[in-house]
Scaffold this active site. Sequence first.
Site, short mmCIF file in Angstrom:
data_model
loop_
_atom_site.label_atom_id
_atom_site.label_comp_id
_atom_site.label_asym_id
_atom_site.label_seq_id
_atom_site.Cartn_x
_atom_site.Cartn_y
_atom_site.Cartn_z
N SER A 54 47.35 40.02 42.78
CA SER A 54 48.71 40.56 42.60
C SER A 54 48.92 41.82 43.43
O SER A 54 50.06 42.24 43.64
CB SER A 54 48.96 40.86 41.13
OG SER A 54 47.92 41.66 40.58
N ASP A 92 39.66 38.70 41.67
CA ASP A 92 40.26 37.42 42.01
C ASP A 92 39.66 36.84 43.28
O ASP A 92 39.41 37.57 44.25
CB ASP A 92 41.77 37.57 42.23
CG ASP A 92 42.58 37.40 40.96
OD1 ASP A 92 42.05 36.83 39.99
OD2 ASP A 92 43.74 37.83 40.94
N LYS A 121 37.40 35.45 39.35
CA LYS A 121 38.39 34.58 38.70
C LYS A 121 38.90 33.56 39.70
O LYS A 121 39.24 33.91 40.83
CB LYS A 121 39.55 35.40 38.13
CG LYS A 121 40.63 34.53 37.47
CD LYS A 121 41.55 35.36 36.60
CE LYS A 121 42.45 36.28 37.38
NZ LYS A 121 43.43 35.53 38.24
N GLU A 123 41.64 30.33 40.24
CA GLU A 123 42.81 29.60 39.76
C GLU A 123 42.63 28.10 39.98
O GLU A 123 42.12 27.68 41.02
CB GLU A 123 44.06 30.04 40.53
CG GLU A 123 44.57 31.41 40.17
CD GLU A 123 45.91 31.71 40.84
OE1 GLU A 123 46.62 30.75 41.22
OE2 GLU A 123 46.22 32.90 41.00
N GLU A 190 48.09 31.93 31.72
CA GLU A 190 49.29 32.67 32.10
C GLU A 190 50.55 31.86 31.83
O GLU A 190 50.64 30.68 32.18
CB GLU A 190 49.22 33.04 33.58
CG GLU A 190 50.43 33.82 34.08
CD GLU A 190 50.25 34.41 35.47
OE1 GLU A 190 51.18 35.06 35.96
OE2 GLU A 190 49.17 34.21 36.07
#
Length: 272
Positions: A54, A92, A121, A123, A190
């Site tokens: 982010s 991330d 992390k 996704e 999320e």
Amino acid sequence: MMNTADDVIVPRTIPALWQAKRRKQPITMLTAYDASFARAADEAGIDVLLVGDSLGMVVQGQRDTLSVTLDDMVYHTQLVRRGAPGRLIMADMPFLSDSTVAQALASAGRLLQEGGADLVKIEGGEAKAPIIRALTDAGIPVCAHVGLLPQHVRQLGGYRVQGRDAEDAARILHDAEVLVEAGAVMVLVECVPGPLGTRLATALETPVIGIGAGNGVDGQVLVLHDLLGLNDHPPRFVRDFLRGRGSIGQALTAYVAAVRDRSFPAEHEGYI
């Protein structure tokens, strides 16, 4: 039953995070991108610092996270580690840094060896299971990220709530179960309806951290800049903890307290 001050676990390790879940102690997580904010979060008692991609939006001013590079992530993870040397730090895996097992091993290795992260992390859904299994076998702890996937935003056509219909909810739950079976030590979910967040936390032995996933998960994460009211158009799950308080430190302390006593998120700060 609430824990007393003497009973509170300070999760400095992954096993301690699992212990916090078993004892129903909510876990606090917050993004950080530099040493100063990492230090402030550390002093406020944040359990886990997430160096999120982010940063592409809130630090670099990009329209989404896709332009963030592995070098960016290593650099910012180094800064956060310097600011909070004793905290658990998650980094991330940026867009396309985990397309193959070999690439994922190299990318995650850099985040741990050069950046100083404790875990990474990733996704994605069931397709990421072989990647997570390989990283786990190599001794690299992984958090699986399910629900809304910001790295898929171009494909999704925007940031949309996931899991509202029964089929999509079942898919997200299945993905999480498969990724935990592959070795994920934590799950971040999320932008899903609160009942689905609760189902995930109940079904999985691993800690489930929510962002826009209701109050039935094992912990909460927010983007630092959102928590401080720096987003002109915040999503509904964001609360401005700086409003009415005199300092950033007080805002961070208030966030920790609100997560711990489960007054955040409130019902209107979630999805159904």
